[in-house]
Design a protein around this motif. Structure first.
Motif, PDB file in Angstrom:
ATOM      1  N   LEU A 110      -1.879  16.028  -0.161  1.00 21.93           N
ATOM      2  CA  LEU A 110      -2.996  14.917  -0.139  1.00 21.93           C
ATOM      3  C   LEU A 110      -2.523  13.577  -0.780  1.00 21.93           C
ATOM      4  CD1 LEU A 110      -6.156  17.181  -1.034  1.00 21.93           C
ATOM      5  CD2 LEU A 110      -5.239  16.290   1.395  1.00 21.93           C
ATOM      6  N   HIS A 111      -1.557  13.761  -1.965  1.00 21.28           N
ATOM      7  CA  HIS A 111      -1.218  12.783  -2.687  1.00 21.28           C
ATOM      8  C   HIS A 111       0.319  12.266  -2.724  1.00 21.28           C
ATOM      9  CE1 HIS A 111      -4.810  14.719  -4.881  1.00 21.28           C
ATOM     10  NE2 HIS A 111      -5.122  13.596  -4.357  1.00 21.28           N
ATOM     11  N   GLN A 112       0.530  11.287  -2.743  1.00 22.91           N
ATOM     12  CA  GLN A 112       2.078  10.789  -3.056  1.00 22.91           C
ATOM     13  C   GLN A 112       2.286  10.125  -4.396  1.00 22.91           C
ATOM     14  OE1 GLN A 112       3.448   7.831  -0.100  1.00 22.91           O
ATOM     15  NE2 GLN A 112       5.236   7.773  -0.897  1.00 22.91           N
ATOM     16  N   ALA A 113       3.013  10.876  -5.153  1.00 17.55           N
ATOM     17  CA  ALA A 113       3.037  10.433  -6.519  1.00 17.55           C
ATOM     18  C   ALA A 113       4.191   9.228  -6.426  1.00 17.55           C
ATOM     19  CB  ALA A 113       3.466  11.698  -7.545  1.00 17.55           C
ATOM     20  N   VAL A 114       3.850   8.314  -6.975  1.00 20.03           N
ATOM     21  CA  VAL A 114       5.045   7.347  -7.090  1.00 20.03           C
ATOM     22  C   VAL A 114       5.466   6.823  -8.695  1.00 20.03           C
ATOM     23  CG1 VAL A 114       4.023   6.005  -5.057  1.00 20.03           C
ATOM     24  CG2 VAL A 114       3.094   5.637  -7.151  1.00 20.03           C
ATOM     25  N   MET A 115       4.469   7.202  -9.643  1.00 19.42           N
ATOM     26  CA  MET A 115       4.569   7.221 -11.075  1.00 19.42           C
ATOM     27  C   MET A 115       4.126   8.397 -11.890  1.00 19.42           C
ATOM     28  SD  MET A 115       3.794   3.098 -11.453  1.00 19.42           S
ATOM     29  CE  MET A 115       4.042   3.567 -13.270  1.00 19.42           C
ATOM     30  N   GLN A 116       4.761   8.582 -12.939  1.00 15.10           N
ATOM     31  CA  GLN A 116       4.299   9.650 -13.825  1.00 15.10           C
ATOM     32  C   GLN A 116       4.084   8.884 -15.372  1.00 15.10           C
ATOM     33  OE1 GLN A 116       6.977  12.816 -14.008  1.00 15.10           O
ATOM     34  NE2 GLN A 116       5.746  14.099 -12.697  1.00 15.10           N
ATOM     35  N   VAL A 117       2.940   9.240 -15.570  1.00 12.70           N
ATOM     36  CA  VAL A 117       2.292   8.687 -17.060  1.00 12.70           C
ATOM     37  C   VAL A 117       2.012   9.893 -17.929  1.00 12.70           C
ATOM     38  CG1 VAL A 117       1.852   6.566 -15.900  1.00 12.70           C
ATOM     39  CG2 VAL A 117       0.264   8.415 -16.253  1.00 12.70           C
ATOM     40  N   GLU A 118       1.935   9.313 -19.233  1.00 13.80           N
ATOM     41  CA  GLU A 118       1.552  10.258 -20.412  1.00 13.80           C
ATOM     42  C   GLU A 118       0.233   9.553 -20.777  1.00 13.80           C
ATOM     43  OE1 GLU A 118       4.178  11.018 -23.418  1.00 13.80           O
ATOM     44  OE2 GLU A 118       5.748  11.764 -22.028  1.00 13.80           O
ATOM     45  N   LYS A 152     -10.799  14.359   9.892  1.00 15.36           N
ATOM     46  CA  LYS A 152     -11.110  15.567   9.813  1.00 15.36           C
ATOM     47  C   LYS A 152     -10.244  16.560   9.130  1.00 15.36           C
ATOM     48  CE  LYS A 152     -13.660  14.931  14.322  1.00 15.36           C
ATOM     49  NZ  LYS A 152     -13.492  15.241  15.856  1.00 15.36           N
ATOM     50  N   ASP A 153      -9.586  17.334   9.527  1.00 11.31           N
ATOM     51  CA  ASP A 153      -8.780  18.073   8.623  1.00 11.31           C
ATOM     52  C   ASP A 153      -7.175  17.654   8.329  1.00 11.31           C
ATOM     53  OD1 ASP A 153      -8.049  19.102  11.126  1.00 11.31           O
ATOM     54  OD2 ASP A 153      -8.559  21.216  10.809  1.00 11.31           O
ATOM     55  N   ARG A 154      -6.847  16.598   9.203  1.00 18.22           N
ATOM     56  CA  ARG A 154      -5.627  16.362   9.154  1.00 18.22           C
ATOM     57  C   ARG A 154      -5.575  14.923   8.580  1.00 18.22           C
ATOM     58  NH1 ARG A 154      -3.060  14.947  15.032  1.00 18.22           N
ATOM     59  NH2 ARG A 154      -2.997  17.301  15.139  1.00 18.22           N
ATOM     60  N   VAL A 155      -4.408  15.003   7.554  1.00 14.93           N
ATOM     61  CA  VAL A 155      -4.105  13.686   6.648  1.00 14.93           C
ATOM     62  C   VAL A 155      -3.237  12.789   7.646  1.00 14.93           C
ATOM     63  CG1 VAL A 155      -2.636  12.862   4.744  1.00 14.93           C
ATOM     64  CG2 VAL A 155      -3.883  15.219   4.712  1.00 14.93           C
ATOM     65  N   ILE A 156      -3.865  11.393   7.637  1.00 15.98           N
ATOM     66  CA  ILE A 156      -3.449  10.203   8.408  1.00 15.98           C
ATOM     67  C   ILE A 156      -2.439   9.457   7.356  1.00 15.98           C
ATOM     68  CG2 ILE A 156      -3.850   8.143   9.604  1.00 15.98           C
ATOM     69  CD1 ILE A 156      -4.922  10.552  10.938  1.00 15.98           C
ATOM     70  N   ARG A 157      -2.751   9.446   6.157  1.00 15.09           N
ATOM     71  CA  ARG A 157      -1.932   8.976   5.129  1.00 15.09           C
ATOM     72  C   ARG A 157      -2.386   9.456   3.655  1.00 15.09           C
ATOM     73  NH1 ARG A 157      -2.567   2.540   4.130  1.00 15.09           N
ATOM     74  NH2 ARG A 157      -4.282   3.324   2.845  1.00 15.09           N
ATOM     75  N   PRO A 158      -1.373   9.812   2.940  1.00 12.44           N
ATOM     76  CA  PRO A 158      -1.809  10.359   1.588  1.00 12.44           C
ATOM     77  C   PRO A 158      -2.008   9.206   0.737  1.00 12.44           C
ATOM     78  CG  PRO A 158       0.649  10.333   2.160  1.00 12.44           C
ATOM     79  CD  PRO A 158       0.165  10.080   3.289  1.00 12.44           C
ATOM     80  N   ALA A 159      -2.892   9.650  -0.280  1.00 13.74           N
ATOM     81  CA  ALA A 159      -3.239   8.489  -1.464  1.00 13.74           C
ATOM     82  C   ALA A 159      -1.794   8.500  -2.339  1.00 13.74           C
ATOM     83  CB  ALA A 159      -4.137   9.145  -2.231  1.00 13.74           C
ATOM     84  N   MET A 160      -1.456   7.112  -2.484  1.00 11.65           N
ATOM     85  CA  MET A 160      -0.529   6.711  -3.193  1.00 11.65           C
ATOM     86  C   MET A 160      -1.113   6.777  -4.935  1.00 11.65           C
ATOM     87  SD  MET A 160       1.958   3.392  -3.034  1.00 11.65           S
ATOM     88  CE  MET A 160       2.295   3.896  -1.422  1.00 11.65           C
ATOM     89  N   VAL A 161      -0.379   7.568  -5.705  1.00 11.86           N
ATOM     90  CA  VAL A 161      -1.090   7.905  -7.084  1.00 11.86           C
ATOM     91  C   VAL A 161      -0.069   7.775  -7.996  1.00 11.86           C
ATOM     92  CG1 VAL A 161      -3.059   8.921  -5.903  1.00 11.86           C
ATOM     93  CG2 VAL A 161      -0.870  10.391  -6.803  1.00 11.86           C
ATOM     94  N   LYS A 162      -0.681   7.777  -9.453  1.00 16.64           N
ATOM     95  CA  LYS A 162      -0.059   7.768 -10.670  1.00 16.64           C
ATOM     96  C   LYS A 162      -0.567   9.386 -11.153  1.00 16.64           C
ATOM     97  CE  LYS A 162       0.295   3.158 -12.323  1.00 16.64           C
ATOM     98  NZ  LYS A 162      -0.093   2.508 -13.489  1.00 16.64           N
ATOM     99  N   VAL A 163       0.540  10.229 -11.649  1.00 16.22           N
ATOM    100  CA  VAL A 163       0.301  11.567 -12.080  1.00 16.22           C
ATOM    101  C   VAL A 163       0.427  11.515 -13.499  1.00 16.22           C
ATOM    102  CG1 VAL A 163       0.612  13.846 -11.597  1.00 16.22           C
ATOM    103  CG2 VAL A 163       0.756  12.286  -9.623  1.00 16.22           C
ATOM    104  N   ASN A 164      -0.363  12.201 -14.327  1.00 17.09           N
ATOM    105  CA  ASN A 164      -0.119  12.771 -15.698  1.00 17.09           C
ATOM    106  C   ASN A 164       0.827  13.741 -15.744  1.00 17.09           C
ATOM    107  OD1 ASN A 164      -0.490  12.130 -18.606  1.00 17.09           O
ATOM    108  ND2 ASN A 164      -2.051  13.741 -18.413  1.00 17.09           N
ATOM    109  N   GLN A 165       1.704  13.600 -16.797  1.00 16.03           N
ATOM    110  CA  GLN A 165       2.716  14.665 -16.833  1.00 16.03           C
ATOM    111  C   GLN A 165       2.051  15.915 -17.530  1.00 16.03           C
ATOM    112  OE1 GLN A 165       5.976  12.900 -19.339  1.00 16.03           O
ATOM    113  NE2 GLN A 165       6.843  11.980 -17.615  1.00 16.03           N
TER     114      GLN A 165
END
Length: 202
Positions: free
Chosen positions: A161-169, A189-202
């Protein structure tokens, strides 16, 4: 020893009769032999015919089995084809709006960026209100077709569902949790059209 002519004839006749009886017995014996031999030939011919018939039956049975197998395979292939066709039709009906949604997403991104602008005067506020109304109408139309935004911030990172482009603390978030959404993601419905572009905590 003197025999009369009559006695000689009787002896001769008896001898002839005995010879004839012997000849008849001999012929009957030969006939019996021939009959026995003929029976043997008939038995042999019947045995050969049975063997040929058995071989023919086995050959026909093998051909029948092969034909039945081909028919069963053809039936299975046809059933699979019908099932695939039905699934394809259902998918086409279910995701019929996918192409349109994919083309509209860039316009929604532009609306998102425009609506984040702070209004400096009443005219800008009025303009932003009008844009917000159009944006909400677009979102409502897409929702009616089964489109929904993907939840991101505060959710556990999901590579589907998500596309991680950055990692942060960030101490305010657990590890492997989405901290910030840089671009919205969408599902049809149940098909991903485009994943969300996100920052993820380490």
């Amino acid at each position: 020893m003197n025999f009369t002519l009559r006695e000689v004839n009787i002896v001769s006749n008896e001898k002839n009769v005995a010879e004839q009886e012997e000849a008849v017995e001999s012929e009957m014996s030969e006939a019996e032999v021939e009959i026995v031999d003929a029976d043997d030939v008939v038995v042999e011919e019947t045995s050969e015919e049975v063997d040929e018939s058995t071989a023919k039956i086995a050959e026909l049975q093998a051909k029948l089995d092969e034909t039945e197998n081909k028919m069963l395979r053809a039936q299975a292939d046809f059933d699979n084809f019908k099932r695939r066709s039905r699934l394809d039709q259902e998918a086409a009906q279910k995701y019929r709006a996918q192409s349109l949604v994919s083309e509209i997403l860039p316009a929604l991104d532009s609306f998102d960026r425009a609506l984040q602008i702070e209004a400096a005067n009443e005219q800008t506020k009025s303009l932003l209100q009008g844009m917000n109304m159009v944006y909400n109408q677009l979102i409502q139309a897409l929702q009616n077709e089964g489109v929904e935004t993907i939840k991101s911030v505060g959710e556990e990172f999901d590579p589907h569902l998500h596309q991680a482009v950055m990692q942060v603390e960030d101490e305010n978030f657990d590890s492997n949790t989405v901290v910030e959404e840089l671009q919205k993601g969408y599902k049809l419905k149940d098909r991903v059209i485009r994943p969300a572009m996100v920052k993820v905590n380490q």
